[in-house]
Design a protein around this motif. Structure first.
Motif, PDB file in Angstrom:
ATOM      1  N   LEU A   1      44.770 -39.163  15.304  1.00 44.63           N
ATOM      2  CA  LEU A   1      43.769 -39.408  14.269  1.00 44.63           C
ATOM      3  C   LEU A   1      43.794 -40.889  13.922  1.00 44.63           C
ATOM      4  CD1 LEU A   1      44.236 -36.353  11.856  1.00 44.63           C
ATOM      5  CD2 LEU A   1      42.409 -36.736  13.530  1.00 44.63           C
ATOM      6  N   HIS A   2      42.629 -41.521  13.939  1.00 46.95           N
ATOM      7  CA  HIS A   2      42.549 -42.963  13.738  1.00 46.95           C
ATOM      8  C   HIS A   2      42.729 -43.320  12.261  1.00 46.95           C
ATOM      9  CE1 HIS A   2      41.173 -42.646  17.750  1.00 46.95           C
ATOM     10  NE2 HIS A   2      39.893 -42.391  17.482  1.00 46.95           N
ATOM     11  N   PRO A   3      43.438 -44.424  11.963  1.00 45.83           N
ATOM     12  CA  PRO A   3      43.487 -44.912  10.584  1.00 45.83           C
ATOM     13  C   PRO A   3      42.079 -45.171  10.062  1.00 45.83           C
ATOM     14  CG  PRO A   3      45.065 -46.075  11.967  1.00 45.83           C
ATOM     15  CD  PRO A   3      44.194 -45.271  12.899  1.00 45.83           C
ATOM     16  N   ALA A   4      41.891 -44.983   8.755  1.00 40.20           N
ATOM     17  CA  ALA A   4      40.553 -45.113   8.189  1.00 40.20           C
ATOM     18  C   ALA A   4      40.632 -45.697   6.786  1.00 40.20           C
ATOM     19  CB  ALA A   4      39.857 -43.752   8.156  1.00 40.20           C
ATOM     20  N   ALA A   5      39.552 -46.381   6.397  1.00 45.02           N
ATOM     21  CA  ALA A   5      39.439 -46.961   5.063  1.00 45.02           C
ATOM     22  C   ALA A   5      38.376 -46.217   4.271  1.00 45.02           C
ATOM     23  CB  ALA A   5      39.087 -48.446   5.160  1.00 45.02           C
TER      24      ALA A   5
ATOM     25  N   PHE B   1      36.620 -41.542  -0.865  1.00 40.46           N
ATOM     26  CA  PHE B   1      35.648 -41.201   0.176  1.00 40.46           C
ATOM     27  C   PHE B   1      36.270 -41.562   1.521  1.00 40.46           C
ATOM     28  CE2 PHE B   1      33.358 -42.021  -3.718  1.00 40.46           C
ATOM     29  CZ  PHE B   1      32.412 -40.997  -3.767  1.00 40.46           C
ATOM     30  N   LEU B   2      36.754 -40.550   2.262  1.00 38.05           N
ATOM     31  CA  LEU B   2      37.554 -40.831   3.447  1.00 38.05           C
ATOM     32  C   LEU B   2      37.264 -39.814   4.545  1.00 38.05           C
ATOM     33  CD1 LEU B   2      39.947 -42.529   4.644  1.00 38.05           C
ATOM     34  CD2 LEU B   2      41.455 -40.724   3.769  1.00 38.05           C
ATOM     35  N   ASN B   3      36.989 -40.304   5.735  1.00 37.34           N
ATOM     36  CA  ASN B   3      36.876 -39.435   6.910  1.00 37.34           C
ATOM     37  C   ASN B   3      37.389 -40.187   8.134  1.00 37.34           C
ATOM     38  OD1 ASN B   3      34.400 -40.667   8.420  1.00 37.34           O
ATOM     39  ND2 ASN B   3      33.708 -40.434   6.289  1.00 37.34           N
ATOM     40  N   THR B   4      37.716 -39.431   9.177  1.00 32.90           N
ATOM     41  CA  THR B   4      38.291 -40.048  10.363  1.00 32.90           C
ATOM     42  C   THR B   4      37.925 -39.257  11.607  1.00 32.90           C
ATOM     43  OG1 THR B   4      40.352 -40.850  11.367  1.00 32.90           O
ATOM     44  CG2 THR B   4      40.462 -38.747  10.200  1.00 32.90           C
ATOM     45  N   ASN B   5      38.087 -39.903  12.766  1.00 32.85           N
ATOM     46  CA  ASN B   5      37.939 -39.243  14.071  1.00 32.85           C
ATOM     47  C   ASN B   5      39.282 -39.251  14.784  1.00 32.85           C
ATOM     48  OD1 ASN B   5      35.085 -38.856  13.824  1.00 32.85           O
ATOM     49  ND2 ASN B   5      34.808 -41.032  14.294  1.00 32.85           N
TER      50      ASN B   5
ATOM     51  N   LEU C   1      37.991 -37.890  23.823  1.00 34.40           N
ATOM     52  CA  LEU C   1      37.848 -39.115  23.029  1.00 34.40           C
ATOM     53  C   LEU C   1      37.011 -38.825  21.795  1.00 34.40           C
ATOM     54  CD1 LEU C   1      38.390 -42.171  22.868  1.00 34.40           C
ATOM     55  CD2 LEU C   1      36.224 -42.516  24.078  1.00 34.40           C
ATOM     56  N   ASP C   2      37.585 -39.063  20.616  1.00 40.15           N
ATOM     57  CA  ASP C   2      36.920 -38.778  19.338  1.00 40.15           C
ATOM     58  C   ASP C   2      36.371 -37.350  19.315  1.00 40.15           C
ATOM     59  OD1 ASP C   2      37.533 -41.287  18.409  1.00 40.15           O
ATOM     60  OD2 ASP C   2      35.547 -42.131  18.764  1.00 40.15           O
ATOM     61  N   ALA C   3      37.170 -36.424  19.826  1.00 43.10           N
ATOM     62  CA  ALA C   3      36.719 -35.032  19.906  1.00 43.10           C
ATOM     63  C   ALA C   3      36.742 -34.331  18.561  1.00 43.10           C
ATOM     64  CB  ALA C   3      37.591 -34.263  20.892  1.00 43.10           C
ATOM     65  N   VAL C   4      37.568 -34.831  17.641  1.00 44.10           N
ATOM     66  CA  VAL C   4      37.674 -34.175  16.342  1.00 44.10           C
ATOM     67  C   VAL C   4      37.220 -35.146  15.252  1.00 44.10           C
ATOM     68  CG1 VAL C   4      40.099 -34.839  16.119  1.00 44.10           C
ATOM     69  CG2 VAL C   4      39.215 -32.975  14.734  1.00 44.10           C
ATOM     70  N   HIS C   5      36.474 -34.608  14.302  1.00 43.75           N
ATOM     71  CA  HIS C   5      36.037 -35.380  13.131  1.00 43.75           C
ATOM     72  C   HIS C   5      36.504 -34.631  11.894  1.00 43.75           C
ATOM     73  CE1 HIS C   5      33.540 -37.896  10.528  1.00 43.75           C
ATOM     74  NE2 HIS C   5      33.217 -36.774   9.896  1.00 43.75           N
ATOM     75  N   VAL C   6      37.218 -35.342  11.001  1.00 40.87           N
ATOM     76  CA  VAL C   6      37.788 -34.703   9.824  1.00 40.87           C
ATOM     77  C   VAL C   6      37.282 -35.408   8.569  1.00 40.87           C
ATOM     78  CG1 VAL C   6      39.898 -34.010   8.627  1.00 40.87           C
ATOM     79  CG2 VAL C   6      39.861 -34.127  11.136  1.00 40.87           C
TER      80      VAL C   6
ATOM     81  N   GLY D   1      33.075 -29.534   6.549  1.00 42.04           N
ATOM     82  CA  GLY D   1      32.214 -30.321   7.415  1.00 42.04           C
ATOM     83  C   GLY D   1      32.919 -30.935   8.594  1.00 42.04           C
ATOM     84  N   SER D   2      34.193 -30.632   8.807  1.00 48.44           N
ATOM     85  CA  SER D   2      34.920 -31.162   9.961  1.00 48.44           C
ATOM     86  C   SER D   2      34.418 -30.490  11.241  1.00 48.44           C
ATOM     87  CB  SER D   2      36.419 -30.925   9.792  1.00 48.44           C
ATOM     88  OG  SER D   2      36.902 -31.590   8.637  1.00 48.44           O
ATOM     89  N   THR D   3      34.537 -31.208  12.349  1.00 45.38           N
ATOM     90  CA  THR D   3      34.031 -30.692  13.631  1.00 45.38           C
ATOM     91  C   THR D   3      35.054 -30.878  14.738  1.00 45.38           C
ATOM     92  OG1 THR D   3      32.985 -32.798  14.225  1.00 45.38           O
ATOM     93  CG2 THR D   3      31.646 -31.224  12.974  1.00 45.38           C
ATOM     94  N   LEU D   4      34.932 -30.082  15.807  1.00 46.60           N
ATOM     95  CA  LEU D   4      35.746 -30.191  17.004  1.00 46.60           C
ATOM     96  C   LEU D   4      34.822 -30.128  18.209  1.00 46.60           C
ATOM     97  CD1 LEU D   4      38.574 -30.320  18.285  1.00 46.60           C
ATOM     98  CD2 LEU D   4      38.588 -27.802  18.261  1.00 46.60           C
ATOM     99  N   PHE D   5      34.840 -31.159  19.050  1.00 48.70           N
ATOM    100  CA  PHE D   5      33.907 -31.291  20.176  1.00 48.70           C
ATOM    101  C   PHE D   5      32.464 -31.121  19.696  1.00 48.70           C
ATOM    102  CE2 PHE D   5      37.851 -29.993  22.338  1.00 48.70           C
ATOM    103  CZ  PHE D   5      37.978 -31.055  23.215  1.00 48.70           C
ATOM    104  N   SER D   6      32.160 -31.741  18.554  1.00 47.58           N
ATOM    105  CA  SER D   6      30.825 -31.742  17.930  1.00 47.58           C
ATOM    106  C   SER D   6      30.381 -30.361  17.447  1.00 47.58           C
ATOM    107  CB  SER D   6      29.781 -32.309  18.902  1.00 47.58           C
ATOM    108  OG  SER D   6      30.104 -33.634  19.275  1.00 47.58           O
TER     109      SER D   6
END
Length: 246
Positions: free
Chosen positions: A169-173, A199-203, A212-217, A59-64
């Motif tokens: 990649l931004h730190p995430a909780a 349960f963890l995801n990041t941009n 800016l926030d082009a990738v979602h993992v 489900g990860s994305t790059l440039f949406s």
């Protein structure tokens, strides 16, 4: 009559004086001395474990746009943790370790799988546990929180496009769920098996216009570990500071 009374008095007096001497000749009986029972409460448990980090990545994305067949590679790393027992049943555990992973996938439905990004995870996790304390077996359940830093992230994909390979990649909780068991070999030494789901995801930002926030993992890892531990109390660290209970 007077002689009879005097004789009886003398006999009584002699008997009184002889009684302690006779008692001294008898064997003495004392209460048996038992070794003190070690019922001390040891609140600390330190473990070292082999940790399998099994992320999801789907489900990860790059440039949406969907990264088709996206996957984060697995890794096995050493891990250290500390558990503090508040009571016999309630405890708090913290773990620390680092693991390296690669985000793989295809940018088209039938394209070749490529290396999109490489990153190192630093994911300290703290959980509140309930221990069932069933003798040698001590199964437990836990719930807590994870906070992950993504370190030294690079992208061969952006590097191939000539825009550099730096990815932030931004730190995430995330929420952490846990199940595990300890098996006590002795009062101090234990074997452990443990599993956590986070349960963890990041941009993340990439170094291109509109990056800016082009990738979602979606990371969502299983943390599965086995290892050995040692349980101890303050008295094991500072014996002279502990006053004897008995």
């Amino acid at each position: 009559m007077k002689k009879l009374v005097c004789g009886a008095f003398a006999a009584a007096l002699l008997g009184t004086l002889a009684a302690p001497a006779f008692a001294a000749d008898l064997p003495t009986t004392k209460a048996p001395v038992y070794a003190p029972i070690d019922d001390s409460f040891d609140p600390f448990l330190v473990r070292v474990r082999a940790l399998g980090v099994l992320p999801n990545g789907s489900g990860s994305t790059l440039f949406s746009s969907t990264i088709y067949g996206s996957k984060l590679t697995n890794n096995v790393v050493p891990e250290a943790d500390l558990t503090y027992f508040i009571t016999k049943h309630w405890a708090v555990e913290v773990i620390a370790g680092m693991s390296h992973h690669t985000l793989e996938g295809s940018l088209t439905p039938f394209g070749n799988r490529i290396n999109i990004a490489n990153t190192t995870l630093l994911p300290p996790t703290a959980t509140l546990q309930y221990h069932f304390a069933l003798g040698q077996w001590d199964p437990y359940l836990g719930v807590g929180a994870n906070y992950t830093w993504f370190l030294k992230t690079t992208s061969p994909l952006t590097r191939s496009l000539g825009v550099g390979d730096a990815v932030n990649l931004h730190p995430a909780a995330g929420l952490a769920l846990q199940v595990g068991t300890d098996y006590y070999l002795t009062k101090h030494w234990v074997l452990n098996a443990d599993a956590k789901y986070i349960f963890l995801n990041t941009n993340g930002n990439v170094g291109v216009p509109g990056g800016l926030d082009a990738v979602h993992v979606n990371v969502n890892p299983w943390l599965v570990s086995v290892g050995v531990g040692y349980r101890f109390g303050v008295g094991d660290l500072f014996p002279a500071a502990v006053v004897a209970k008995y």
